[in-house]
Every structure is written in structure tokens, then in C-alpha cells.
Design a protein around this motif. Structure first.
Motif, PDB file in Angstrom:
ATOM      1  N   ASP A 240      28.549 -42.100 -21.631  1.00  0.00           N
ATOM      2  CA  ASP A 240      29.155 -42.842 -22.736  1.00  0.00           C
ATOM      3  C   ASP A 240      28.165 -42.940 -23.896  1.00  0.00           C
ATOM      4  O   ASP A 240      27.086 -43.520 -23.745  1.00  0.00           O
ATOM      5  CB  ASP A 240      29.537 -44.237 -22.256  1.00  0.00           C
ATOM      6  CG  ASP A 240      30.212 -45.089 -23.310  1.00  0.00           C
ATOM      7  OD1 ASP A 240      30.302 -44.665 -24.481  1.00  0.00           O
ATOM      8  OD2 ASP A 240      30.645 -46.199 -22.955  1.00  0.00           O
TER       9      ASP A 240
ATOM     10  N   ASP B 226      19.654 -39.394 -27.933  1.00  0.00           N
ATOM     11  CA  ASP B 226      20.461 -40.499 -27.409  1.00  0.00           C
ATOM     12  C   ASP B 226      21.204 -41.263 -28.494  1.00  0.00           C
ATOM     13  O   ASP B 226      22.012 -42.136 -28.209  1.00  0.00           O
ATOM     14  CB  ASP B 226      19.603 -41.467 -26.583  1.00  0.00           C
ATOM     15  CG  ASP B 226      18.437 -42.054 -27.357  1.00  0.00           C
ATOM     16  OD1 ASP B 226      18.533 -42.207 -28.592  1.00  0.00           O
ATOM     17  OD2 ASP B 226      17.418 -42.369 -26.723  1.00  0.00           O
TER      18      ASP B 226
ATOM     19  N   THR C  55      26.542 -46.572 -24.789  1.00  0.00           N
ATOM     20  CA  THR C  55      25.635 -47.386 -23.974  1.00  0.00           C
ATOM     21  C   THR C  55      24.280 -47.595 -24.639  1.00  0.00           C
ATOM     22  O   THR C  55      23.648 -48.624 -24.420  1.00  0.00           O
ATOM     23  CB  THR C  55      25.439 -46.804 -22.556  1.00  0.00           C
ATOM     24  OG1 THR C  55      25.048 -45.437 -22.656  1.00  0.00           O
ATOM     25  CG2 THR C  55      26.684 -46.955 -21.717  1.00  0.00           C
TER      26      THR C  55
ATOM     27  N   VAL D 218      23.264 -39.679 -18.980  1.00  0.00           N
ATOM     28  CA  VAL D 218      23.264 -40.367 -17.685  1.00  0.00           C
ATOM     29  C   VAL D 218      24.523 -41.222 -17.537  1.00  0.00           C
ATOM     30  O   VAL D 218      25.218 -41.156 -16.523  1.00  0.00           O
ATOM     31  CB  VAL D 218      21.996 -41.241 -17.510  1.00  0.00           C
ATOM     32  CG1 VAL D 218      22.040 -42.003 -16.193  1.00  0.00           C
ATOM     33  CG2 VAL D 218      20.739 -40.376 -17.590  1.00  0.00           C
ATOM     34  N   SER D 219      24.812 -42.001 -18.571  1.00  0.00           N
ATOM     35  CA  SER D 219      25.940 -42.935 -18.496  1.00  0.00           C
ATOM     36  C   SER D 219      27.291 -42.266 -18.737  1.00  0.00           C
ATOM     37  O   SER D 219      28.316 -42.784 -18.306  1.00  0.00           O
ATOM     38  CB  SER D 219      25.765 -44.049 -19.536  1.00  0.00           C
ATOM     39  OG  SER D 219      25.928 -43.526 -20.853  1.00  0.00           O
TER      40      SER D 219
ATOM     41  N   TRP E 115      18.983 -45.311 -17.927  1.00  0.00           N
ATOM     42  CA  TRP E 115      20.374 -45.471 -17.474  1.00  0.00           C
ATOM     43  C   TRP E 115      21.359 -45.482 -18.629  1.00  0.00           C
ATOM     44  O   TRP E 115      22.508 -45.093 -18.483  1.00  0.00           O
ATOM     45  CB  TRP E 115      20.534 -46.767 -16.662  1.00  0.00           C
ATOM     46  CG  TRP E 115      20.342 -48.006 -17.488  1.00  0.00           C
ATOM     47  CD1 TRP E 115      19.180 -48.715 -17.665  1.00  0.00           C
ATOM     48  CD2 TRP E 115      21.336 -48.679 -18.270  1.00  0.00           C
ATOM     49  NE1 TRP E 115      19.396 -49.775 -18.511  1.00  0.00           N
ATOM     50  CE2 TRP E 115      20.716 -49.797 -18.900  1.00  0.00           C
ATOM     51  CE3 TRP E 115      22.699 -48.474 -18.503  1.00  0.00           C
ATOM     52  CZ2 TRP E 115      21.387 -50.663 -19.733  1.00  0.00           C
ATOM     53  CZ3 TRP E 115      23.369 -49.352 -19.348  1.00  0.00           C
ATOM     54  CH2 TRP E 115      22.716 -50.428 -19.949  1.00  0.00           C
ATOM     55  N   TRP E 116      20.930 -45.915 -19.805  1.00  0.00           N
ATOM     56  CA  TRP E 116      21.820 -46.038 -20.955  1.00  0.00           C
ATOM     57  C   TRP E 116      21.940 -44.742 -21.754  1.00  0.00           C
ATOM     58  O   TRP E 116      22.719 -44.655 -22.690  1.00  0.00           O
ATOM     59  CB  TRP E 116      21.371 -47.168 -21.876  1.00  0.00           C
ATOM     60  CG  TRP E 116      19.891 -47.172 -22.142  1.00  0.00           C
ATOM     61  CD1 TRP E 116      18.957 -47.970 -21.545  1.00  0.00           C
ATOM     62  CD2 TRP E 116      19.173 -46.323 -23.040  1.00  0.00           C
ATOM     63  NE1 TRP E 116      17.711 -47.668 -22.023  1.00  0.00           N
ATOM     64  CE2 TRP E 116      17.814 -46.661 -22.936  1.00  0.00           C
ATOM     65  CE3 TRP E 116      19.535 -45.314 -23.918  1.00  0.00           C
ATOM     66  CZ2 TRP E 116      16.813 -46.027 -23.684  1.00  0.00           C
ATOM     67  CZ3 TRP E 116      18.549 -44.674 -24.660  1.00  0.00           C
ATOM     68  CH2 TRP E 116      17.206 -45.037 -24.529  1.00  0.00           C
ATOM     69  N   HIS E 117      21.152 -43.730 -21.406  1.00  0.00           N
ATOM     70  CA  HIS E 117      21.225 -42.465 -22.136  1.00  0.00           C
ATOM     71  C   HIS E 117      22.607 -41.854 -21.919  1.00  0.00           C
ATOM     72  O   HIS E 117      23.110 -41.834 -20.794  1.00  0.00           O
ATOM     73  CB  HIS E 117      20.133 -41.492 -21.675  1.00  0.00           C
ATOM     74  CG  HIS E 117      20.013 -40.314 -22.577  1.00  0.00           C
ATOM     75  ND1 HIS E 117      20.917 -39.285 -22.592  1.00  0.00           N
ATOM     76  CD2 HIS E 117      19.096 -40.033 -23.535  1.00  0.00           C
ATOM     77  CE1 HIS E 117      20.575 -38.408 -23.509  1.00  0.00           C
ATOM     78  NE2 HIS E 117      19.460 -38.840 -24.098  1.00  0.00           N
TER      79      HIS E 117
END
Length: 136
Positions: free
Chosen positions: A102, A11, A105, A99-100, A94-96
Motif C-alpha cells: 500500500d 517509498d 503506509t 512490503v505493505s 514494514w511501512w514500505h
């Protein structure tokens, strides 16, 4: 999982690139791990990525390669680490970036080490840099 898929799990938080201190018990077994705010000299403190990832073992021979086999035995990986989460059958946060969609994140969510660490080239004794961050 292909090697490229495995690599994409990173990540970009930079936490695995921080120096750790591990106690040795009287019986020779390994004890508690203390985390520091000292980053490997190859960590780019802005992007939280390795500056020489493909050749890092040439510069840091004891750099740990995160393999599927090794992850379960690495008790110092943060609970948020995608390699650890996948090994435990848990979903990514959610910030990975997977997943995002982006890669920023992880930084926007405050999960990375950006702005919280110094390079080992400037640190001095690691014992002076022990931290107790809730996300480690």
C-alpha cells in the motif's frame, strides 16, 4: 536490478526532496549536514511525489539522481531510505509500499514529510528552517 525495480525502491517519503545545508570545514572538506523543512518546488506536498519527475532536471538541474553508485556517498539520506537500506544489505521497513502493498503506509506511519514541510517558493532563507527530526 532493472531500472524499474530500482525506481520501485522509492517509498514516497519525500525526504530526499528537502533542502539541506552542509558546512564547509576550514580545510575545504564537507562537514555536518543540516536538514530543513523546505521542499523542492517540484514536490507535491500532499502525495510527496515529484510533480515533474521525468523532466525534473530541466527545472532543477542540481536535483540528485539516486543511483546505486551514488547512494553510498550520500550521507544525508535518512536511515529509513530504501535505497540506503538496500545498499547496506538491510531489510525494508514494514511501512514500505513493497512490503505493505500500500503506497499510503509511508504516510500512515508518519514517516513521510506530508504535513511537515513548506515549498521553497514560500520559505525565505533556509537557515530559518533547520529541523532536527529524529527520522532524518
Amino acid at each position: 536490478m532493472t531500472p524499474a525495480e530500482w525506481e520501485s525502491l522509492c517509498d514516497g517519503c519525500g525526504k530526499c526532496c528537502l533542502h539541506k545545508l552542509q558546512e564547509e570545514e576550514e580545510d575545504g572538506s564537507l562537514g555536518a549536514v543540516s536538514h530543513t523543512n523546505v521542499a523542492c518546488r517540484l514536490l507535491d506536498l500532499g502525495s510527496c511525489g515529484c510533480k515533474k519527475y521525468d523532466t525534473r532536471f530541466r527545472y532543477v538541474p542540481d536535483c540528485v539522481q539516486l543511483t546505486a553508485e551514488a547512494v553510498s556517498g550520500l550521507n544525508w539520506l535518512p536511515a529509513s531510505c530504501a535505497y540506503r537500506l538496500v545498499a547496506e544489505g538491510k531489510p525494508l521497513a514494514w511501512w514500505h509500499p513493497l512490503v505493505s502493498g500500500d503506497p499510503n503506509t509511508v504516510h500512515e506511519a508518519g514517516v513521510s514529510v506530508r504535513g511537515r514541510v513548506i515549498s521553497e517558493t514560500r520559505a525565505g532563507p533556509l537557515e530559518h528552517h533547520i529541523v532536527e527530526w529524529p527520522d532524518l
